[in-house]
Design a protein around this motif. Structure first.
Motif, PDB file in Angstrom:
ATOM      1  N   ARG A 139      48.997  70.441  53.053  1.00 50.51           N
ATOM      2  CA  ARG A 139      47.939  70.990  53.917  1.00 50.51           C
ATOM      3  C   ARG A 139      47.541  69.962  54.977  1.00 50.51           C
ATOM      4  O   ARG A 139      47.381  70.303  56.155  1.00 50.51           O
ATOM      5  CB  ARG A 139      46.716  71.377  53.084  1.00 50.51           C
ATOM      6  CG  ARG A 139      46.865  72.683  52.337  1.00 50.51           C
ATOM      7  CD  ARG A 139      45.543  73.174  51.759  1.00 50.51           C
ATOM      8  NE  ARG A 139      44.850  72.185  50.943  1.00 50.51           N
ATOM      9  CZ  ARG A 139      45.070  71.976  49.637  1.00 50.51           C
ATOM     10  NH1 ARG A 139      45.964  72.684  48.992  1.00 50.51           N
ATOM     11  NH2 ARG A 139      44.376  71.059  48.977  1.00 50.51           N
ATOM     12  N   ASP A 140      47.398  68.704  54.543  1.00 49.01           N
ATOM     13  CA  ASP A 140      47.031  67.648  55.488  1.00 49.01           C
ATOM     14  C   ASP A 140      48.099  67.484  56.571  1.00 49.01           C
ATOM     15  O   ASP A 140      47.777  67.323  57.753  1.00 49.01           O
ATOM     16  CB  ASP A 140      46.811  66.319  54.763  1.00 49.01           C
ATOM     17  CG  ASP A 140      45.563  66.309  53.900  1.00 49.01           C
ATOM     18  OD1 ASP A 140      44.740  67.248  54.018  1.00 49.01           O
ATOM     19  OD2 ASP A 140      45.401  65.363  53.089  1.00 49.01           O
ATOM     20  N   THR A 172      47.768  70.242  59.033  1.00 53.65           N
ATOM     21  CA  THR A 172      46.618  70.000  59.909  1.00 53.65           C
ATOM     22  C   THR A 172      46.966  68.975  60.981  1.00 53.65           C
ATOM     23  O   THR A 172      46.648  69.163  62.173  1.00 53.65           O
ATOM     24  CB  THR A 172      45.409  69.512  59.080  1.00 53.65           C
ATOM     25  OG1 THR A 172      45.091  70.506  58.117  1.00 53.65           O
ATOM     26  CG2 THR A 172      44.208  69.233  59.962  1.00 53.65           C
ATOM     27  N   LYS A 177      47.848  69.278  48.542  1.00 59.43           N
ATOM     28  CA  LYS A 177      46.880  68.714  49.498  1.00 59.43           C
ATOM     29  C   LYS A 177      47.614  67.960  50.612  1.00 59.43           C
ATOM     30  O   LYS A 177      47.263  68.077  51.783  1.00 59.43           O
ATOM     31  CB  LYS A 177      45.879  67.797  48.809  1.00 59.43           C
ATOM     32  CG  LYS A 177      44.842  67.259  49.798  1.00 59.43           C
ATOM     33  CD  LYS A 177      43.852  66.350  49.129  1.00 59.43           C
ATOM     34  CE  LYS A 177      42.810  65.777  50.056  1.00 59.43           C
ATOM     35  NZ  LYS A 177      43.109  65.637  51.447  1.00 59.43           N
TER      36      LYS A 177
END
Length: 74
Positions: free
Chosen positions: A11-12, A15, A8
């Motif tokens: 992914r963050d 982003t 996670k």
């Protein structure tokens, strides 16, 4: 930290990096447009006579000031 939490975070981070790149590109477009507009305003200022067209001259000076502030942003 679990594998799911690490995934996670990756992914963050991706982003955030994508958004940062998008914002930088957007800022570059704004700067480019402001430079072109400032060139036009400066050209027009050289053509307008302050004593003959005071309202237009003042308007151009105001616009020039705003564009210079935009260009002064990092």
């Amino acid at each position: 930290m679990s594998d799911a939490q690490i995934a996670k975070l990756h992914r963050d981070l991706g982003t955030i990096q994508s958004e940062s790149a998008r914002q930088k590109k957007h800022q570059q477009h704004i700067q480019s447009a402001a430079k072109k507009m400032l060139e036009t305003v400066n050209q027009r200022l050289s053509e307008v006579k302050a004593f003959e067209e005071p309202d237009e001259y003042q308007s151009l000076l105001t616009e020039k000031g705003v564009l210079e502030q935009v260009l002064a942003r990092p």
